[in-house]
Design a protein around this motif. Structure first.
Motif, PDB file in Angstrom:
ATOM      1  N   SER A  78       0.541   9.780  10.867  1.00  0.00           N
ATOM      2  CA  SER A  78      -0.799   9.396  11.303  1.00  0.00           C
ATOM      3  C   SER A  78      -1.409   8.290  10.457  1.00  0.00           C
ATOM      4  CB  SER A  78      -1.712  10.621  11.307  1.00  0.00           C
ATOM      5  OG  SER A  78      -1.843  11.122   9.987  1.00  0.00           O
ATOM      6  N   ARG A  79      -0.885   8.058   9.260  1.00  0.00           N
ATOM      7  CA  ARG A  79      -1.507   7.080   8.376  1.00  0.00           C
ATOM      8  C   ARG A  79      -0.628   5.892   8.014  1.00  0.00           C
ATOM      9  NH1 ARG A  79      -3.212  12.064   5.425  1.00  0.00           N
ATOM     10  NH2 ARG A  79      -1.274  11.754   4.333  1.00  0.00           N
ATOM     11  N   CYS A  80       0.637   6.087   7.969  1.00  0.00           N
ATOM     12  CA  CYS A  80       1.511   5.063   7.403  1.00  0.00           C
ATOM     13  C   CYS A  80       1.941   4.042   8.453  1.00  0.00           C
ATOM     14  CB  CYS A  80       2.745   5.704   6.784  1.00  0.00           C
ATOM     15  SG  CYS A  80       3.814   4.480   6.009  1.00  0.00           S
ATOM     16  N   GLN A  81       1.626   2.801   8.191  1.00  0.00           N
ATOM     17  CA  GLN A  81       2.001   1.730   9.122  1.00  0.00           C
ATOM     18  C   GLN A  81       3.497   1.459   9.113  1.00  0.00           C
ATOM     19  OE1 GLN A  81      -0.306  -1.816   9.016  1.00  0.00           O
ATOM     20  NE2 GLN A  81      -2.167  -0.727   8.496  1.00  0.00           N
ATOM     21  N   PRO A  89      -3.908  -0.977   4.906  1.00  0.00           N
ATOM     22  CA  PRO A  89      -2.688  -0.419   4.327  1.00  0.00           C
ATOM     23  C   PRO A  89      -2.970   0.699   3.330  1.00  0.00           C
ATOM     24  CG  PRO A  89      -3.214  -2.526   3.326  1.00  0.00           C
ATOM     25  CD  PRO A  89      -4.207  -2.314   4.444  1.00  0.00           C
ATOM     26  N   GLY A  90      -1.968   1.493   3.124  1.00  0.00           N
ATOM     27  CA  GLY A  90      -2.070   2.548   2.117  1.00  0.00           C
ATOM     28  C   GLY A  90      -2.644   3.823   2.684  1.00  0.00           C
ATOM     29  N   PRO A  91      -2.672   4.855   1.875  1.00  0.00           N
ATOM     30  CA  PRO A  91      -3.175   6.148   2.345  1.00  0.00           C
ATOM     31  C   PRO A  91      -4.688   6.111   2.535  1.00  0.00           C
ATOM     32  CG  PRO A  91      -2.675   6.222   0.007  1.00  0.00           C
ATOM     33  CD  PRO A  91      -2.220   4.880   0.498  1.00  0.00           C
ATOM     34  N   HIS A  92      -5.149   6.897   3.485  1.00  0.00           N
ATOM     35  CA  HIS A  92      -6.584   7.004   3.739  1.00  0.00           C
ATOM     36  C   HIS A  92      -6.997   8.445   3.486  1.00  0.00           C
ATOM     37  CE1 HIS A  92      -6.524   2.983   5.416  1.00  0.00           C
ATOM     38  NE2 HIS A  92      -5.439   3.345   6.077  1.00  0.00           N
ATOM     39  N   GLY A 146       0.809  -1.213   0.000  1.00  0.00           N
ATOM     40  CA  GLY A 146       0.000   0.000   0.000  1.00  0.00           C
ATOM     41  C   GLY A 146       0.842   1.263   0.000  1.00  0.00           C
ATOM     42  N   CYS A 147       2.057   1.143   0.472  1.00  0.00           N
ATOM     43  CA  CYS A 147       2.933   2.313   0.549  1.00  0.00           C
ATOM     44  C   CYS A 147       3.696   2.545  -0.750  1.00  0.00           C
ATOM     45  CB  CYS A 147       3.928   2.151   1.687  1.00  0.00           C
ATOM     46  SG  CYS A 147       3.128   2.183   3.303  1.00  0.00           S
ATOM     47  N   ILE A 148       3.857   1.493  -1.516  1.00  0.00           N
ATOM     48  CA  ILE A 148       4.574   1.660  -2.777  1.00  0.00           C
ATOM     49  C   ILE A 148       3.747   2.554  -3.685  1.00  0.00           C
ATOM     50  CG2 ILE A 148       5.388   0.476  -4.854  1.00  0.00           C
ATOM     51  CD1 ILE A 148       6.010  -1.927  -3.022  1.00  0.00           C
ATOM     52  N   GLY A 149       4.326   3.599  -4.127  1.00  0.00           N
ATOM     53  CA  GLY A 149       3.612   4.547  -4.968  1.00  0.00           C
ATOM     54  C   GLY A 149       2.919   5.631  -4.171  1.00  0.00           C
ATOM     55  N   CYS A 150       2.825   5.462  -2.869  1.00  0.00           N
ATOM     56  CA  CYS A 150       2.184   6.485  -2.036  1.00  0.00           C
ATOM     57  C   CYS A 150       3.224   7.525  -1.632  1.00  0.00           C
ATOM     58  CB  CYS A 150       1.540   5.857  -0.808  1.00  0.00           C
ATOM     59  SG  CYS A 150       0.943   7.059   0.390  1.00  0.00           S
ATOM     60  N   GLY A 151       4.156   7.096  -0.817  1.00  0.00           N
ATOM     61  CA  GLY A 151       5.254   7.982  -0.441  1.00  0.00           C
ATOM     62  C   GLY A 151       4.905   9.060   0.547  1.00  0.00           C
ATOM     63  N   CYS A 152       3.698   9.015   1.157  1.00  0.00           N
ATOM     64  CA  CYS A 152       3.324  10.084   2.081  1.00  0.00           C
ATOM     65  C   CYS A 152       4.155  10.063   3.362  1.00  0.00           C
ATOM     66  CB  CYS A 152       1.837  10.010   2.408  1.00  0.00           C
ATOM     67  SG  CYS A 152       1.402   8.620   3.490  1.00  0.00           S
ATOM     68  N   LEU A 153       4.529   8.875   3.805  1.00  0.00           N
ATOM     69  CA  LEU A 153       5.281   8.692   5.058  1.00  0.00           C
ATOM     70  C   LEU A 153       4.619   9.441   6.205  1.00  0.00           C
ATOM     71  CD1 LEU A 153       8.940   8.868   3.679  1.00  0.00           C
ATOM     72  CD2 LEU A 153       7.545   6.853   4.148  1.00  0.00           C
ATOM     73  N   SER A 154       3.303   9.411   6.216  1.00  0.00           N
ATOM     74  CA  SER A 154       2.533  10.125   7.222  1.00  0.00           C
ATOM     75  C   SER A 154       2.631   9.439   8.583  1.00  0.00           C
ATOM     76  CB  SER A 154       1.060  10.175   6.790  1.00  0.00           C
ATOM     77  OG  SER A 154       0.259  10.571   7.869  1.00  0.00           O
TER      78      SER A 154
HETATM   79  S1  FES Z   1       3.852   5.783   2.507  1.00  0.00           S
HETATM   80 FE1  FES Z   1       1.815   6.449   2.489  1.00  0.00          FE
HETATM   81  S2  FES Z   1       0.783   5.021   3.721  1.00  0.00           S
HETATM   82 FE2  FES Z   1       2.877   4.392   3.818  1.00  0.00          FE
END
Ligand code: FES
Length: 157
Positions: free
Chosen positions: A132-135, A148-151, A122-130
């Motif tokens: 509050s959201r990223c496991q 998994p992944g961004p919400h 879920g994190c691949i391609g997301c990249g937010c590294l939040s």
């Molecule tokens: S990098 Fe965005 S949810 Fe993990």
């Protein structure tokens, strides 16, 4: 420094030179010296002042290798060695005690790695590294329990 598995001085046929020990165990000589420096094994000097190891140390090194392959640190191994009643060699009962002690540690690591594996897609391609959201960044985050992944939400980090 406390060392474990110190046998009474063995008979010569029970002695191993460091090169022989390395060959028997597949562990580099430098690593054997490192183990000794860390107090996990101990050598002695024979009458010719050569460094020798008792044969019992082979089983100790086998345990160290198995534990390390399971991700147990040398520090943890040394801690468990210190709890063994018979510190002259590793017996079957010792192995049972050691493996029982590491069972929970390994289960926790397996669970952590399984969660990481299941969530990394879920994190691949997301990249937010939040936080509050990223496991992956924050595995205990409550929002992460939504999957998994961004919400989609309106919070800001
Ligand atoms: S990098 Fe965005 S949810 Fe993990």
């Amino acid at each position: 420094m406390a060392s474990f598995f110190v046998s009474a001085k063995p008979l010569p046929e029970q002695e191993l030179a460091v090169g022989e020990l390395s060959q028997r165990t597949g562990v580099a000589i430098s690593t054997l010296h490192f183990y000794e420096k860390k107090g996990l094994i101990k050598s002695f000097r024979n009458s010719s002042n050569h460094r020798r190891y008792p044969r019992d140390v082979i089983r100790v090194i086998s345990v160290i290798k198995i534990a390390q392959s399971a991700g147990i640190s040398l520090f943890e191994i040394k801690q468990q060695f210190a709890r063994l009643t018979n510190q002259k060699k590793v017996t079957i009962d010792d192995w049972k005690q050691l493996s029982a002690a590491w069972h929970d540690t390994l289960n926790n690591r397996i669970n952590t790695l399984t969660a990481l594996r299941d969530n990394i897609d879920g994190c691949i391609g997301c990249g937010c590294l939040s936080m509050s959201r990223c496991q992956l960044v924050n595995p205990e985050d409550i929002a992460a329990q939504q999957g998994p992944g961004p919400h989609i939400d309106n919070d800001t980090d």
